[in-house]
Design an enzyme around this catalytic site. Structure first.
Site, PDB file in Angstrom:
ATOM      1  N   GLU A  15      54.819 -79.584  35.675  1.00 60.43           N
ATOM      2  CA  GLU A  15      53.797 -80.379  35.820  1.00 60.43           C
ATOM      3  C   GLU A  15      52.987 -80.352  34.570  1.00 60.43           C
ATOM      4  O   GLU A  15      52.479 -79.103  34.407  1.00 60.43           O
ATOM      5  CB  GLU A  15      53.002 -80.298  37.017  1.00 60.43           C
ATOM      6  N   CYS A  37      43.775 -82.093  34.396  1.00 61.06           N
ATOM      7  CA  CYS A  37      44.861 -82.668  33.739  1.00 61.06           C
ATOM      8  C   CYS A  37      44.796 -84.367  33.962  1.00 61.06           C
ATOM      9  O   CYS A  37      45.303 -84.795  32.949  1.00 61.06           O
ATOM     10  CB  CYS A  37      46.149 -82.220  34.306  1.00 61.06           C
TER      11      CYS A  37
HETATM   12  P1  NAD Z   1      49.156 -72.763  29.807  1.00 62.05           P
HETATM   13  O1  NAD Z   1      50.231 -73.762  29.485  1.00 62.05           O
HETATM   14  O2  NAD Z   1      48.302 -72.090  28.395  1.00 62.05           O
HETATM   15  O3  NAD Z   1      49.381 -71.784  31.029  1.00 62.05           O
HETATM   16  C1  NAD Z   1      49.772 -72.045  32.226  1.00 62.05           C
HETATM   17  C2  NAD Z   1      50.475 -70.999  32.786  1.00 62.05           C
HETATM   18  O4  NAD Z   1      51.754 -70.645  32.027  1.00 62.05           O
HETATM   19  C3  NAD Z   1      49.660 -69.816  32.839  1.00 62.05           C
HETATM   20  O5  NAD Z   1      49.723 -68.911  33.917  1.00 62.05           O
HETATM   21  C4  NAD Z   1      50.314 -68.945  31.424  1.00 62.05           C
HETATM   22  O6  NAD Z   1      50.023 -67.526  31.605  1.00 62.05           O
HETATM   23  C5  NAD Z   1      51.657 -69.242  31.642  1.00 62.05           C
HETATM   24  N1  NAD Z   1      52.716 -69.048  30.487  1.00 62.05           N
HETATM   25  C6  NAD Z   1      52.158 -69.215  29.060  1.00 62.05           C
HETATM   26  N2  NAD Z   1      53.151 -68.617  28.319  1.00 62.05           N
HETATM   27  C7  NAD Z   1      54.366 -68.712  29.120  1.00 62.05           C
HETATM   28  C8  NAD Z   1      55.683 -68.219  28.795  1.00 62.05           C
HETATM   29  N3  NAD Z   1      56.047 -68.274  27.818  1.00 62.05           N
HETATM   30  N4  NAD Z   1      56.240 -68.312  29.966  1.00 62.05           N
HETATM   31  C9  NAD Z   1      56.098 -68.242  31.196  1.00 62.05           C
HETATM   32  N5  NAD Z   1      54.730 -68.780  31.720  1.00 62.05           N
HETATM   33  C10 NAD Z   1      53.863 -68.727  30.513  1.00 62.05           C
HETATM   34  O7  NAD Z   1      48.045 -73.902  30.496  1.00 62.05           O
HETATM   35  P2  NAD Z   1      46.391 -73.806  30.886  1.00 62.05           P
HETATM   36  O8  NAD Z   1      45.717 -73.696  29.408  1.00 62.05           O
HETATM   37  O9  NAD Z   1      46.546 -72.480  31.798  1.00 62.05           O
HETATM   38  O10 NAD Z   1      46.211 -75.039  31.564  1.00 62.05           O
HETATM   39  C11 NAD Z   1      45.980 -76.339  31.061  1.00 62.05           C
HETATM   40  C12 NAD Z   1      47.121 -77.384  31.100  1.00 62.05           C
HETATM   41  O11 NAD Z   1      47.584 -77.502  32.200  1.00 62.05           O
HETATM   42  C13 NAD Z   1      46.586 -78.682  30.272  1.00 62.05           C
HETATM   43  O12 NAD Z   1      47.488 -79.061  29.497  1.00 62.05           O
HETATM   44  C14 NAD Z   1      46.695 -79.429  31.639  1.00 62.05           C
HETATM   45  O13 NAD Z   1      46.897 -81.004  31.554  1.00 62.05           O
HETATM   46  C15 NAD Z   1      47.712 -78.717  32.518  1.00 62.05           C
HETATM   47  N6  NAD Z   1      47.808 -79.198  34.033  1.00 62.05           N
HETATM   48  C16 NAD Z   1      48.618 -79.928  34.181  1.00 62.05           C
HETATM   49  C17 NAD Z   1      48.638 -80.283  35.808  1.00 62.05           C
HETATM   50  C18 NAD Z   1      49.369 -81.432  36.199  1.00 62.05           C
HETATM   51  O14 NAD Z   1      49.258 -81.665  37.626  1.00 62.05           O
HETATM   52  N7  NAD Z   1      50.149 -82.059  35.553  1.00 62.05           N
HETATM   53  C19 NAD Z   1      47.455 -79.750  36.596  1.00 62.05           C
HETATM   54  C20 NAD Z   1      46.705 -79.008  35.882  1.00 62.05           C
HETATM   55  C21 NAD Z   1      46.714 -78.728  34.648  1.00 62.05           C
END
Ligand code: NAD
Length: 547
Positions: free
Chosen positions: A309, A343
């Site tokens: 997501e 999001c």
């Molecule tokens: P992010 O992508 O920076 O991090 C998300 C998670 O992924 C964190 O736990 C992070 O530590 C982990 N992560 C980072 N690099 C990784 C890797 N190489 N391997 C595995 N895990 C890794 O996102 P964020 O800044 O925490 O959240 C904001 C983003 O989330 C925005 O883009 C938002 O739109 C999205 N979001 C989407 C939804 C949805 O339902 N579509 C809901 C909420 C947030």
């Protein structure tokens, strides 16, 4: 500044509820204003906040990871501070290593056999207990979430309550489908033929900072109800909420190894979860950059389900035939709730030229009536952005819009007077006048920054709305039924709303809206909190048994 209010509307008559819920009100994102004004809720939150602050006290605690039913520490820790005041340390958390992640995966793997064979009704009963515990601790958990993420009281309550409701919803789904065992037509008239949905194994849940409870607890509970065992890795900005969820799972009495909590960075713990062959499936919620990389790599060696997501760049279209007051209210709530860090946040508005000036006047007036401040306090609509990265993105976007000749309808600065200087506070900002092909119309910013685009026709508006790579949410305002149908027929987004004053693009709630994205916003086409979600954590086995 006055607290935003909305008039109470007469509610349609409903059938009486069958069962009493654990809390005396039904809070959803759609009625958040109640939580800002209702005296009992305010008092409960005040008490919970005082309790949490007392727990933090002079010296914040150190929190362990939770692996195989036991607490585990890593060789290094990190401090988690509040975005409201970065001098406030909420706790010290473990900098988990790849080895810690491997230990969690191993624990989950050894617990899988027994958990997957536990009758599904027992699993459902245990998970309903988790939901009950979350409901019982609602205000305390929300106070922590408010301090950890910088959420307003209402948003924090919504995040926690939604988690309990998601768990109950997935339990209901399991029951409604009778554990997903279905008779098929008997082959040759004599064989017993059936379809059985079975769990996969170890399921990893990697979650973002913005809904740390619901987007960790929701996927984790679906995986658990289905019979998988789980390893969660919360975002580095929100380890506390992950810990609190872990406490609720522990108290409910899940067997050791069934639910594991590991903290640490994406590049160490996250990568181990992605690359370890003992992980059978994963739910990732986060940015498109990380998500796409996981989509490409997760099934490199063996096909495995990955629910990803991702981000959004959500548009609202306002027709010349719209109720502009409704539109402005819906847009302001969706653009600036949680300071634009949903999001589903509205980040682009396409308005028909004839009503543009009137809409802008309303947007300005409504936005300037919203209180930005310490979000733990009464009457505050929204707080800071959650981290320095967001704070810098906001300043960059303002700078870029200025350079491109944008007109600032309101906002355009960070807020640094007095105590605000210690946090990541940004003015709620609306910019008009950028060319429709400016990069800011395409990029997810995730900050309180709303762009206005002017269009002549509905066709043009739809083309603009659909031009981005994302397809998460979208909103439309018009009183014309033909226009509404045109919008529904042409919009490319997974979660769409028409004339929704309560939030033009935000505020999905389990059971009311399935929540998921199209295109670069999601890879499954199945929404969370909807009727097709739980099945993703199960694989089908067709069984044919001759006598
Ligand atoms: P992010 O992508 O920076 O991090 C998300 C998670 O992924 C964190 O736990 C992070 O530590 C982990 N992560 C980072 N690099 C990784 C890797 N190489 N391997 C595995 N895990 C890794 O996102 P964020 O800044 O925490 O959240 C904001 C983003 O989330 C925005 O883009 C938002 O739109 C999205 N979001 C989407 C939804 C949805 O339902 N579509 C809901 C909420 C947030």
């Amino acid at each position: 500044m006055p607290t935003p209010r909305t008039k109470a509307k007469p509610q349609p008559k409903r059938a009486p509820a069958r069962r009493k819920t654990a809390t005396p009100f039904r809070l959803t994102y759609a009625n958040l204003s109640a939580a800002l004004t209702e005296p009992t809720l305010l008092a409960k939150f005040d008490r919970a906040l005082a309790h949490v602050r007392a727990q933090i006290g002079e010296h914040a605690r150190t929190y362990p990871m939770f692996i195989g039913g036991e607490e585990r520490t890593a060789s290094a820790q990190f401090a988690k501070t509040s975005p409201i005041n970065t001098e406030l340390v909420l706790g010290y958390f473990q900098k988990g290593s790849a080895e810690d992640a491997r230990a969690a995966i191993a624990a989950a793997k050894s617990a899988f056999e027994s958990w997957s064979r536990t009758p599904w009704k027992r699993r459902v009963a245990l998970m309903r207990k988790v939901a009950k515990i979350i409901n019982r601790r609602l205000f305390e958990l929300a106070a922590w979430v408010s301090l950890e993420v910088g959420k307003s009281r209402a948003e924090a309550l919504g995040d926690v309550k939604e988690t309990a409701d998601l768990i109950d919803y997935y339990c209901n789904q399991m029951e409604a489908n009778d554990g997903f065992v279905r008779p098929l037509e008997p082959e040759g008239g004599i064989a017993v033929c059936r379809s059985v949905l079975k769990p996969y194994g170890v399921w990893a849940v990697v979650s973002p900072f913005n809904f740390p409870m619901a987007l960790t607890g929701g996927p984790a509970s679906a995986a658990l109800i289905a019979g998988n065992t789980v390893v969660i890795k919360p975002a580095s900005d929100t380890p506390m909420t992950g810990w609190l969820l872990t406490e609720c799972m522990r108290e409910a009495g899940l067997p050791p190894g069934v639910f594991n909590y590991v903290t640490g960075s994406g590049s160490t713990v996250g990568e181990e979860l992605v690359n370890n062959p003992d992980v059978a499936g994963m739910t990732f919620t986060g940015s498109v950059d990380v998500g796409f990389s996981l989509v490409r790599r997760f099934s490199q060696n063996t096909p495995r389900p990955l629910i990803a997501e991702m981000g959004g760049k959500n548009a609202v279209i306002v027709s010349a035939k719209a109720d502009l007051k409704k539109a402005a209210e819906g847009i302001v709530r969706a653009a600036f709730g949680l300071s634009g860090q949903k999001c589903s946040a509205t980040s682009r508005v396409y308005v028909q030229r004839a009503v543009k000036d009137a809409l802008l006047a309303l947007l300005k007036q409504k936005t300037e009536a919203l209180v930005v401040g310490d979000p733990t306090q009464r009457g505050v609509f929204t707080g800071p952005v959650c981290n320095r990265g967001g704070y810098e993105t906001f300043q960059r976007a303002v700078e870029e819009a200025r350079r491109a000749g944008g007109t600032f309808i309101t906002g355009g600065n960070v807020i640094t007077d007095g105590e605000f200087a210690k946090g990541f506070f940004c003015q709620l900002t609306i910019v008009d006048g950028l060319p429709l092909d400016h990069p800011l119309f395409y990029e997810e910013l995730f900050v309180p920054f709303l762009l206005i685009g002017t269009v002549d026709t509905l066709e043009e508006a739809l083309a603009e709305a659909n031009k981005v790579k994302y397809g998460l949410t979208a909103g439309f305002f018009s009183k014309d039924r033909k226009e509404i149908q045109y919008f529904l027929d042409h919009i490319q987004a997974g979660t769409v709303y028409v004339n929704r004053e309560r939030g033009a693009t935000t505020g999905a709630w389990p059971g009311n809206q399935s929540f998921g994205g199209w295109k670069a916003s999601g890879n499954t086409g199945r929404g969370a909190g909807g009727p097709y979600y739980l099945q993703q954590y199960l694989r089908e086995q067709s069984q044919t048994i001759f006598p």
